[in-house]
Scaffold this motif. Structure first.
Motif, PDB file in Angstrom:
ATOM      1  N   HIS A   9      28.940  36.889  36.851  1.00  0.00           N
ATOM      2  CA  HIS A   9      29.423  36.600  38.200  1.00  0.00           C
ATOM      3  C   HIS A   9      28.258  36.266  39.132  1.00  0.00           C
ATOM      4  N   ALA A  10      28.548  35.547  40.201  1.00  0.00           N
ATOM      5  CA  ALA A  10      27.528  35.197  41.188  1.00  0.00           C
ATOM      6  C   ALA A  10      27.165  36.436  42.023  1.00  0.00           C
ATOM      7  N   ALA A  34      28.204  29.862  43.098  1.00  0.00           N
ATOM      8  CA  ALA A  34      29.398  29.537  42.309  1.00  0.00           C
ATOM      9  C   ALA A  34      29.750  28.061  42.452  1.00  0.00           C
ATOM     10  N   THR A  59      34.142  38.449  40.201  1.00  0.00           N
ATOM     11  CA  THR A  59      34.347  37.455  39.141  1.00  0.00           C
ATOM     12  C   THR A  59      35.457  36.486  39.548  1.00  0.00           C
ATOM     13  N   THR A  62      33.940  34.118  41.962  1.00  0.00           N
ATOM     14  CA  THR A  62      33.061  33.192  41.245  1.00  0.00           C
ATOM     15  C   THR A  62      33.906  32.093  40.610  1.00  0.00           C
ATOM     16  N   LEU A  66      33.896  27.936  41.409  1.00  0.00           N
ATOM     17  CA  LEU A  66      33.588  26.905  40.419  1.00  0.00           C
ATOM     18  C   LEU A  66      34.423  25.647  40.644  1.00  0.00           C
ATOM     19  N   GLY A 132      24.978  34.866  38.169  1.00  0.00           N
ATOM     20  CA  GLY A 132      25.240  33.440  38.008  1.00  0.00           C
ATOM     21  C   GLY A 132      24.672  32.831  36.741  1.00  0.00           C
TER      22      GLY A 132
END
Length: 163
Positions: A9-10, A34, A59, A62, A66, A132
């Motif tokens: 996750h970021a 992300a 998550t 994130t 995306l 990330g």
């Protein structure tokens, strides 16, 4: 061939005052990371056809950042929240897509990455697997049930600071 995109996750916001670790959100840097990772995935034509993700807020955020296709089959599960490397491999062995994005947390993600690839990528941050961090690895298998430690080939490794 099967392809795994293994992503931590970021960057999360430790000061957000979340009621639990599971509910901790991304910070501004994480949101930007992300989005950059999503742009990178698209530029490399690395789009998943299945997503397996921890159910944590960070998550989930994130994944949203995306900007992947809304129709990509996606599973958010508490089973992947702080999952061990063995839990992550077990979940991967149940996957059905050809290109699977797995989103999770350290230390499970970094241990999984290190143990899946036959040779680690030549990147100074691979062993640290910062927020990330994303590994793209290929398996010469027909079914995910055959995925095992050491039988993946690292194709790409990137961290948000590279972007």
């Amino acid at each position: 061939m099967k392809r795994l995109i293994l992503m931590r996750h970021a960057k999360s916001d430790w000061s957000a005052g979340a009621g639990s670790d599971h509910d901790r959100p991304l910070n501004a840097r994480g949101v930007a990371a992300a989005q950059a990772l999503g742009d990178w995935l698209r530029a490399q034509d690395l789009l998943p056809d299945q997503v397996l993700s921890s159910s944590s807020k960070r998550t989930g955020q994130t994944f949203i950042g995306l900007g992947l296709a809304d129709d990509t089959p996606t599973t958010f599960t508490r089973d992947l929240y702080l999952a061990t490397h063995n839990d992550l491999l077990a979940a991967l062995r149940q996957a059905t897509g050809n290109v699977v994005l797995m989103l999770g947390h350290n230390p499970g993600i970094s241990i999984t990455a290190a143990q899946l690839v036959s040779t680690p990528p030549d990147h100074p941050k691979f062993n640290q697997y910062p927020t990330g961090a994303t590994l793209v690895a290929d398996f010469e298998i027909d079914h995910w049930r055959d995925a095992d430690w050491g039988n993946a080939v690292a194709r790409h490794f990137v961290v948000p600071r590279d972007l």
